[in-house]
Motif scaffolding. Structure first.
Motif, short mmCIF file in Angstrom:
data_model
loop_
_atom_site.label_atom_id
_atom_site.label_comp_id
_atom_site.label_asym_id
_atom_site.label_seq_id
_atom_site.Cartn_x
_atom_site.Cartn_y
_atom_site.Cartn_z
N SER A 469 0.83 -1.21 0.00
CA SER A 469 0.00 0.00 0.00
C SER A 469 0.87 1.26 0.00
CB SER A 469 -0.92 0.00 1.21
OG SER A 469 -1.67 1.20 1.29
N PHE A 470 1.94 1.24 0.76
CA PHE A 470 2.87 2.37 0.80
C PHE A 470 3.47 2.62 -0.57
CE2 PHE A 470 7.47 3.49 1.50
CZ PHE A 470 7.27 4.83 1.74
N LEU A 471 3.87 1.56 -1.25
CA LEU A 471 4.46 1.70 -2.58
C LEU A 471 3.47 2.27 -3.60
CD1 LEU A 471 6.80 -1.36 -3.25
CD2 LEU A 471 7.33 1.06 -3.62
N LEU A 472 2.24 1.78 -3.55
CA LEU A 472 1.22 2.28 -4.47
C LEU A 472 0.98 3.77 -4.26
CD1 LEU A 472 -1.35 -0.67 -4.37
CD2 LEU A 472 0.09 0.00 -6.32
N ASP A 473 0.91 4.19 -2.98
CA ASP A 473 0.73 5.62 -2.68
C ASP A 473 1.95 6.42 -3.14
OD1 ASP A 473 -1.72 5.14 -1.59
OD2 ASP A 473 -1.04 5.18 0.50
N LEU A 474 3.14 5.87 -2.95
CA LEU A 474 4.37 6.55 -3.33
C LEU A 474 4.42 6.78 -4.84
CD1 LEU A 474 6.81 7.43 -1.51
CD2 LEU A 474 8.03 5.46 -2.41
N LEU A 475 4.05 5.76 -5.62
CA LEU A 475 4.04 5.89 -7.07
C LEU A 475 3.03 6.94 -7.52
CD1 LEU A 475 4.18 2.10 -8.07
CD2 LEU A 475 6.06 3.75 -8.13
N ASP A 476 1.90 6.98 -6.83
CA ASP A 476 0.85 7.95 -7.18
C ASP A 476 1.28 9.38 -6.84
OD1 ASP A 476 -1.90 8.68 -7.96
OD2 ASP A 476 -2.13 9.15 -5.84
N ILE A 480 5.29 8.34 -10.65
CA ILE A 480 6.22 7.42 -11.29
C ILE A 480 5.42 6.32 -11.97
CG2 ILE A 480 8.14 5.82 -10.89
CD1 ILE A 480 8.87 7.51 -8.45
N ASP A 481 5.65 6.14 -13.26
CA ASP A 481 4.86 5.21 -14.07
C ASP A 481 5.53 3.85 -14.15
OD1 ASP A 481 2.96 4.15 -15.71
OD2 ASP A 481 3.63 5.18 -17.53
N VAL A 482 5.22 2.99 -13.19
CA VAL A 482 5.68 1.60 -13.23
C VAL A 482 4.51 0.70 -12.86
CG1 VAL A 482 8.05 2.22 -12.60
CG2 VAL A 482 6.44 1.51 -10.82
N THR A 483 4.64 -0.56 -13.19
CA THR A 483 3.59 -1.55 -12.89
C THR A 483 4.05 -2.40 -11.72
OG1 THR A 483 2.93 -1.62 -15.22
CG2 THR A 483 2.20 -3.43 -13.79
N LEU A 484 3.23 -2.47 -10.69
CA LEU A 484 3.55 -3.28 -9.53
C LEU A 484 2.91 -4.65 -9.70
CD1 LEU A 484 4.91 -3.13 -6.72
CD2 LEU A 484 2.70 -2.45 -5.78
N VAL A 485 3.73 -5.69 -9.82
CA VAL A 485 3.22 -7.04 -10.12
C VAL A 485 3.14 -7.92 -8.86
CG1 VAL A 485 4.05 -6.97 -12.48
CG2 VAL A 485 5.51 -7.91 -10.67
N ILE A 486 3.43 -7.35 -7.70
CA ILE A 486 3.36 -8.13 -6.46
C ILE A 486 1.90 -8.39 -6.14
CG2 ILE A 486 3.98 -8.18 -4.02
CD1 ILE A 486 6.15 -6.09 -4.77
N GLU A 487 1.57 -9.65 -5.93
CA GLU A 487 0.18 -9.98 -5.64
C GLU A 487 -0.18 -9.60 -4.23
OE1 GLU A 487 -0.50 -14.06 -6.36
OE2 GLU A 487 -0.35 -13.91 -8.54
#
Length: 492
Positions: A469-476, A480-487
């Motif tokens: 969740s922290f990473l998703l918020d950080l990208l937003d 930063i335009d990357v795809t997070l593939v961690i399930e």
């Protein structure tokens, strides 16, 4: 409970020179010398001269001693490990090195820019009021409530950092008992200054502390304050958009070289070690919220000096030295002390760190994202609840930080080097951690396959599941335009 060392006593900022043969100076009074502190020079006048020796001559330089200390510090830094998660740290250019060479004092010293000096008093009939100020036409509306915090009548002294429009302020408060029915047995005053930069305010902490005692004992004698203002008043360019600058991303060497050992506890940068010891592992929770540029509000009863330092330290957790990173995100502005008069201002702020003595702020949840009460960090936002839980990677980072601190203390004891600083270690630790994260994210975003994998997350020192969740918020937040593939384990 707050540690005793967290009280941040106000120490003399002059570098103490070696003793020189000279006639003995008159002994200071009890008011001028506190137990366990070097005697202060008597008097309350302001002087434009540099530090003086005991006999009134200029304090001698200690270049040889400083050179030896710098050599030992350089050796320790070269041997000191970084955060170290098995991935080499990013390389920086000359401008981004953690410890640049500073050839002279003029490289780092900021100019004095004092735009106002004032005295605030508590009147039993009118409440807090500005008693005197220079310049006389300066708009100081609200300063009377920032300089004497709510609840200060219960304490004998304090110091407070605050914001006033596009300026920063520092005020020293004192409260003494008096035999006066008109004053209801207590006299309370605060002496303060305003400047465009809060990083110069610490220089005058001792002067302000002396002056508030002087005003309490000799009300109405403003000549030392007038002389101070004439000497230090700023000639400022026309006001621009009125915005206050973000917490500076200094290099560690700049922070340390700006201060003598005696002044470190007087400057906000000298309180990182107490800050981290106070919050313990919760420092990693605050670090994430700071990096996400959330609105962080710290509640505490007086005294507020050490709490203002925590505001500064929270901002330091989000330092990033990689060029171009974070330029499009909201600034993490240090507001320092706030009260109910700041509510309208806070309603339009998207990112800040502040502290208050007003418990009513806890009910105004539209004004903050994160509320800190003592060591209790909480949020009312459901989307941020997962960030309150420490994961395995957080505990590992805190363990590494503690180990490095113990290593530093051991090195200090073995080498007898008192100049090495815990502040260097703490600030550099989080700066390198942030740099590592954003270096990895930017490299992945620029690659042919912008996919963030579990291996990348481990390399950043994060937990693939706990920090998802922290990473998703950080990208937003940072775009930063990357795809997070961690399930997400909840969805499998």
């Amino acid at each position: 409970m707050v540690e005793q060392s967290d009280c941040a006593r106000l120490l003399d900022w002059e570098e103490v020179p070696p003793p020189a043969p000279a006639p003995a100076a008159p002994p200071p009074t009890a008011k001028e010398s506190a137990p366990g502190k070097p005697p202060r020079q008597a008097g309350t006048g302001w002087t434009t001269r540099g530090p003086r020796g005991p006999n009134g001559t200029a304090a001698p330089a200690t270049a040889a001693a400083a050179g030896g200390r710098d050599a030992r510090r350089a050796r320790q830094r070269s041997e000191r490990p970084g955060p170290g998660w098995g991935v080499p740290p990013p390389s920086y250019g000359a401008a981004d090195r953690a410890f640049p060479v500073l050839p002279g004092k003029e490289q780092w010293e900021e100019k004095d820019q004092i735009v106002a000096v004032f005295v605030v008093t508590f009147d039993t009939r009118s409440g807090n009021m500005v008693e005197w100020c220079l310049p006389h036409d300066m708009n100081l509306d609200g300063v009377e409530f920032k300089s004497i915090a709510s609840g200060s009548h219960r304490i004998s002294n304090d110091f407070i950092y605050f914001r006033k429009g596009s300026y920063f302020g520092l005020a020293c408060f004192a409260n003494i008992p008096v035999e006066s029915e008109l004053e209801r047995g207590a006299r309370m005053k605060s002496v303060g200054i305003l400047s465009p930069s809060y990083t110069v305010l610490y220089r005058y902490m001792q002067f302000l502390e002396n002056q508030v005692r002087h005003q309490l004992n000799c009300p109405g004698q403003y000549s030392p304050l007038e002389a101070f203002y004439e000497d230090k008043k700023a000639v400022l360019p026309p006001v621009g958009n009125g915005l206050v600058t973000v917490c500076p991303t200094w290099s560690v060497t700049t922070i340390n070289r700006c201060m003598h050992p005696e002044m470190k506890i007087t400057h906000p940068a000298g309180c990182m070690s107490q800050f981290i010891r106070f919050f313990g592992e919760q420092i990693l929770v605050l670090w994430k919220f700071a990096l996400l540029r959330k609105r962080i509000l710290i509640f505490s009863p007086p005294p507020m000096g050490v709490v203002c330092y925590r505001v500064y330290c929270c901002c330091c957790l989000a330092n990033i030295s990689l060029p171009g990173v974070g330029v499009a995100v909201p600034e993490l502005r240090p507001f320092f002390y706030i009260n109910i008069a700041d509510i309208v201002t806070l309603e339009t702020e998207v990112s800040y760190v502040a502290c208050t003595t007003e418990k009513i702020f806890e009910e105004k949840k539209n004004l903050y994202d994160v509320y800190v009460d003592n060591q209790n960090v909480k949020t009312h936002r459901n989307s941020l609840q997962s960030l309150l839980r420490l994961n395995a990677a957080d505990k590992e980072k805190y363990s590494k930080l503690s180990e490095q601190r113990q290593m530093l203390l051991y090195t200090q004891e073995v080498d007898g080097d008192c100049m090495s600083s815990e502040e260097d270690l703490f600030i550099l630790f989080f700066m390198e951690l942030n740099n590592r994260i954003f270096q990895t994210l930017t490299e992945v975003a620029a690659s042919a396959d912008p996919t963030l994998t579990t291996e990348h997350v481990h390399a950043m020192g994060l937990d693939p599941q706990g920090d998802r969740s922290f990473l998703l918020d950080l990208l937003d937040v940072y775009g930063i335009d990357v795809t997070l593939v961690i399930e997400n384990p909840c969805c499998t």
